[in-house]
Design an enzyme around this catalytic site. Structure first.
Site, PDB file in Angstrom:
ATOM      1  N   GLU A 289       2.222   3.824  -4.500  1.00 49.23           N
ATOM      2  CA  GLU A 289       1.590   2.517  -4.688  1.00 49.23           C
ATOM      3  C   GLU A 289       2.517   1.596  -5.487  1.00 49.23           C
ATOM      4  OE1 GLU A 289      -1.087   1.510  -3.305  1.00 49.23           O
ATOM      5  OE2 GLU A 289      -2.568   3.113  -3.104  1.00 49.23           O
TER       6      GLU A 289
ATOM      7  N   ASP B 120      -4.671  -2.557  -2.818  1.00 47.30           N
ATOM      8  CA  ASP B 120      -5.965  -1.890  -2.923  1.00 47.30           C
ATOM      9  C   ASP B 120      -5.948  -0.812  -4.002  1.00 47.30           C
ATOM     10  OD1 ASP B 120      -4.565   0.187  -1.769  1.00 47.30           O
ATOM     11  OD2 ASP B 120      -5.554   0.057   0.173  1.00 47.30           O
TER      12      ASP B 120
ATOM     13  N   ASP C  87      -1.522  -0.121   5.371  1.00 47.21           N
ATOM     14  CA  ASP C  87      -1.896   1.296   5.327  1.00 47.21           C
ATOM     15  C   ASP C  87      -1.238   2.063   6.472  1.00 47.21           C
ATOM     16  OD1 ASP C  87      -3.823   3.486   4.290  1.00 47.21           O
ATOM     17  OD2 ASP C  87      -4.282   3.397   6.432  1.00 47.21           O
TER      18      ASP C  87
ATOM     19  N   HIS D 260      -9.625  -0.211   3.230  1.00 44.71           N
ATOM     20  CA  HIS D 260     -10.401   0.210   4.403  1.00 44.71           C
ATOM     21  C   HIS D 260     -11.715  -0.569   4.519  1.00 44.71           C
ATOM     22  CE1 HIS D 260      -7.508   3.464   4.682  1.00 44.71           C
ATOM     23  NE2 HIS D 260      -7.789   3.801   3.436  1.00 44.71           N
TER      24      HIS D 260
ATOM     25  N   ASP E 230       0.854  -1.189   0.000  1.00 45.83           N
ATOM     26  CA  ASP E 230       0.000   0.000   0.000  1.00 45.83           C
ATOM     27  C   ASP E 230       0.888   1.236   0.000  1.00 45.83           C
ATOM     28  OD1 ASP E 230      -2.297   1.493  -0.050  1.00 45.83           O
ATOM     29  OD2 ASP E 230      -2.747   1.279   2.080  1.00 45.83           O
ATOM     30  N   GLY E 231       0.359   2.334  -0.521  1.00 38.63           N
ATOM     31  CA  GLY E 231       1.107   3.592  -0.540  1.00 38.63           C
ATOM     32  C   GLY E 231       0.166   4.764  -0.691  1.00 38.63           C
TER      33      GLY E 231
END
Length: 263
Positions: free
Chosen positions: A46, A68, A131, A121, A8-9
Site C-alpha cells: 500500500e 482505500d 486493485d 470494492h 492500491d496494494g
C-alpha cells in the site's frame, strides 16, 4: 486543478508475494503503473503504491491521492508528525516500515497532495482498476500470467507507455501493465508502425493537455511537433526556443568595430 490518482496494494498470503497498482487520471484517459515483490506485506505494498504514484509527478504538482488503505492515509495526515518528533519511534519501538514512511514523507512534502480515503470494492471503477493492477503485479512477482480482466476498463491514452521508464527503473518491480481491455473479437485493421518513446510521466501529462487544447489526439499532436522540429533543424529550433518567454536569450554576436573617420 489537481490530478486525481488512485493507489492500491496487497499480498496473498500476507506476508507473501505482493503487488501494487496506480491509476493516474490523465486528460486523455487513465495511465496505469504496477509492480510487485516476491516477499512483502500488505502495508508495504500500500505504501509502495503511493510512493510510485508521487514519484511520477514533479515537485510542486497538485495531486489528489485516493487510497482505500486507512493505514496509508492516517499515517500521512495524523500519525507522521508525532513519529518524526520522536525520531520515527513509537512507545513500542521504531515505526514499522520506516524506510517507506520516510520516503513517502519526503515525496509528499515536496508536492501539494490532498489525501482521500475511499472505500475499497465499493464500485468505484478507478479504485477497482488499481486493485486489478495490484493483482497483476502480485501474479507477475510469483511468475504467473496476468489474470483476465473482470470488466472492460476505459482505454488508455496514446501516451500510456510514457511512465514505463520511471517504473522500470525501480529495482525489483515489474513493468507497468499494458491496457487491461480484453482483445476484440476481430483483428483491427493494420495501422502505421509506431515505436514507444519513454519520457517523463509529468511531461506526458503536459503533452496530453496541450493536445486537448489544440483539439487533436495526443499521437497526432506529438507527430506534428516532431515533424516541425525535424524540418526546422536543431539550430532554428534552439533560436525559436530561446525567444520564448522565460527562456535564456541566445548570445548576440559582438558588433564589428567601425573604422575611424578621417581627420
Amino acid at each position: 486543478m489537481r490530478t486525481v490518482v488512485y493507489a492500491d496494494g496487497g499480498c496473498d498470503p500476507n506476508p507473501g508475494p505482493g503487488g501494487w497498482g496506480v491509476v493516474i487520471a490523465g486528460p486523455d484517459g487513465p495511465i496505469d503503473l504496477c509492480g510487485g515483490e516476491p516477499g512483502t506485506t500488505n502495508n508495504r505494498m500500500e505504501l509502495t503504491a503511493a510512493i510510485r504514484a508521487l514519484e511520477s509527478f514533479p515537485e510542486g504538482a497538485q495531486i489528489e491521492m485516493r487510497c482505500d488503505s486507512q493505514y496509508v492515509v492516517k499515517s500521512v495526515t495524523e500519525w507522521m508528525r508525532g513519529w518524526k518528533a520522536k525520531g520515527w519511534r513509537t512507545t513500542t519501538g521504531e515505526v514499522k516500515n520506516v524506510d517507506l514512511m520516510k520516503r513517502l514523507d519526503a515525496l509528499a512534502a515536496a508536492r501539494d497532495v490532498r489525501w482521500t480515503w475511499v472505500r475499497g470494492h465499493a464500485g468505484d471503477p478507478m479504485n477497482e482498476r488499481a486493485d486489478r493492477l495490484a493483482t497483476r503485479g502480485r501474479r507477475e512477482a510469483r511468475g504467473l500470467p496476468a489474470p483476465a480482466p473482470q470488466a472492460a476498463p476505459q482505454p488508455l491514452p496514446a501516451l500510456s507507455a510514457l511512465p514505463q521508464a520511471a517504473a522500470a527503473s525501480a529495482p525489483g518491480l515489474a513493468a507497468p501493465a499494458p491496457n487491461l481491455a480484453p482483445a476484440p473479437s476481430l483483428a483491427p485493421a493494420p495501422g502505421p508502425r509506431t515505436a514507444p518513446v519513454p519520457i517523463d510521466a509529468a511531461l506526458g501529462l503536459e503533452v496530453s493537455r496541450a493536445a486537448k487544447r489544440a483539439g487533436q489526439t495526443t499521437s497526432a499532436f506529438v507527430e506534428e511537433a516532431l515533424r516541425l522540429v525535424l524540418a526546422l533543424g536543431p539550430e532554428a529550433t534552439a533560436r525559436l526556443r530561446a525567444e520564448l518567454p522565460g527562456q535564456p536569450a541566445a548570445p548576440k554576436a559582438s558588433p564589428r568595430s567601425k573604422p575611424a573617420s578621417a581627420a
